[in-house]
Design an enzyme around this catalytic site. Structure first.
Site, PDB file in Angstrom:
ATOM      1  N   HIS A 125      31.472  41.164  53.579  1.00  0.00           N
ATOM      2  CA  HIS A 125      30.342  41.371  52.666  1.00  0.00           C
ATOM      3  C   HIS A 125      29.931  40.082  51.976  1.00  0.00           C
ATOM      4  O   HIS A 125      29.305  40.107  50.923  1.00  0.00           O
ATOM      5  CB  HIS A 125      30.684  42.461  51.649  1.00  0.00           C
ATOM      6  CG  HIS A 125      30.881  43.818  52.288  1.00  0.00           C
ATOM      7  ND1 HIS A 125      31.544  44.848  51.691  1.00  0.00           N
ATOM      8  CD2 HIS A 125      30.496  44.282  53.500  1.00  0.00           C
ATOM      9  CE1 HIS A 125      31.558  45.907  52.503  1.00  0.00           C
ATOM     10  NE2 HIS A 125      30.937  45.582  53.607  1.00  0.00           N
ATOM     11  N   ASN A 224      46.984  52.318  48.364  1.00  0.00           N
ATOM     12  CA  ASN A 224      45.829  52.603  47.508  1.00  0.00           C
ATOM     13  C   ASN A 224      46.249  53.609  46.434  1.00  0.00           C
ATOM     14  O   ASN A 224      47.006  54.525  46.719  1.00  0.00           O
ATOM     15  CB  ASN A 224      44.691  53.199  48.355  1.00  0.00           C
ATOM     16  CG  ASN A 224      43.327  52.959  47.751  1.00  0.00           C
ATOM     17  OD1 ASN A 224      42.965  51.820  47.499  1.00  0.00           O
ATOM     18  ND2 ASN A 224      42.585  54.017  47.498  1.00  0.00           N
TER      19      ASN A 224
END
Ligand code: NAD
Ligand code: ZN
Length: 253
Positions: A125, A224
């Site tokens: 990104h 996570n």
């Protein structure tokens, strides 16, 4: 198991020891311990400020001015951020030759700041620590842009070609960088261990890489805080903090 080591870290250490070619896939969650808020947690950047998509950014100078206003706010977190234990543990794995690449959705440059050579970091990104001209690709440092912007909200233009200058990130609606996507695909295919760290795995096409690695025979680890849609296909899932889990597994403080 070493004293003080959690069973999750021990399981991760065992997988790392058995692997020849490890790839990390990082999201905003690896940088929260550096003080950069993530995307979707309560209080995260985007619960306060919606991102401006690429078409809107291109549509008018007023939208670009608004984008730079938001950038100025977000930059306050970025400028104060330093790599944390999770970044340092990944840097150690790269320097030992165990990790061939870090594929990142992050735009904060903290992997490079932790000592990972730039050619080992695949930025899906882009990078928010500098800007580029959308027409000719000329690179611009942020500091002078922000000084001019804070003075009178001057929206930057390219000195060389007059083109639109934008933070070097990939906005929603903007094309993914082809070279980075191709490298990420090759690394995901070639690795034998793929470790997801701090990604909600909802932003595609980036979130397709863990599944690709798994299909091609790699072991898949997901670290996570909260569940992801891909937990069911992982060989090891750790719902805990990245810095402690990875730091213990790699032996980095
Ligand atoms: P996300 O915010 O969607 O997901 C982050 C995940 O990390 C969440 O599921 C959260 O529970 C978890 N998490 C947060 N802190 C953690 C910790 N210390 N230990 C373990 N888990 C933790 O992020 P994403 O999947 O990367 O997607 C968001 C998009 O926003 C990315 O594409 C990225 O480009 C951009 N973004 C980048 C940054 C950055 O560069 N640091 C920050 C915010 C957003
Ligand atoms: Zn230009």
């Amino acid at each position: 198991m070493k004293p003080g080591t959690s069973s999750a870290s021990a399981a991760l250490a065992a997988l790392i020891a058995r692997s020849q070619r490890i790839v990390a896939f990082t999201g905003a969650g690896i940088s929260t311990e550096s003080g950069i808020p993530d995307f979707r947690s309560p209080g995260g950047i985007w619960s306060r400020m919606q991102p401006i998509d690429f078409r809107d950014f291109m549509s008018s100078i007023e939208m670009r001015r608004e984008a730079w206003r938001r950038k100025a706010v977000i930059d306050q977190d970025f400028q104060q951020a330093a790599p944390n234990r999770g970044h340092r543990a990944l840097a150690a794995l790269v320097s030992h030759g165990a990790m061939s690449a870090i594929i990142t959705q992050n735009i904060d440059g903290l992997h490079q700041a932790s000592g990972v050579p730039a050619d080992k970091v695949i930025e899906l990104h882009g990078n928010g620590t500098y800007a580029t001209c959308l027409d000719c690709g000329q690179r611009y440092e942020l500091a002078p842009i922000m000084v001019a912007f804070e003075r009178d909200e001057t929206v930057p233009e390219c000195d060389a070609c007059g083109g639109i200058v934008k933070s070097a990130t990939v906005s929603f609606g903007q094309a993914m960088p082809q070279a980075a996507m191709a490298r990420a695909q090759a690394e995901s295919t070639a690795c034998d261990l793929f470790i997801v760290l701090g990604s909600s795995l909802v932003v595609y096409p980036a979130a397709g890489f863990p599944a690709l690695a798994k299909r091609r025979g790699a072991k898949l680890v997901i670290i996570n805080r909260e569940e992801t849609d891909q937990d069911g296909s992982a060989d090891l899932v750790v719902h805990g903090e990245i810095g402690a889990t990875l730091g213990e597994a790699v032996g980095v403080a």
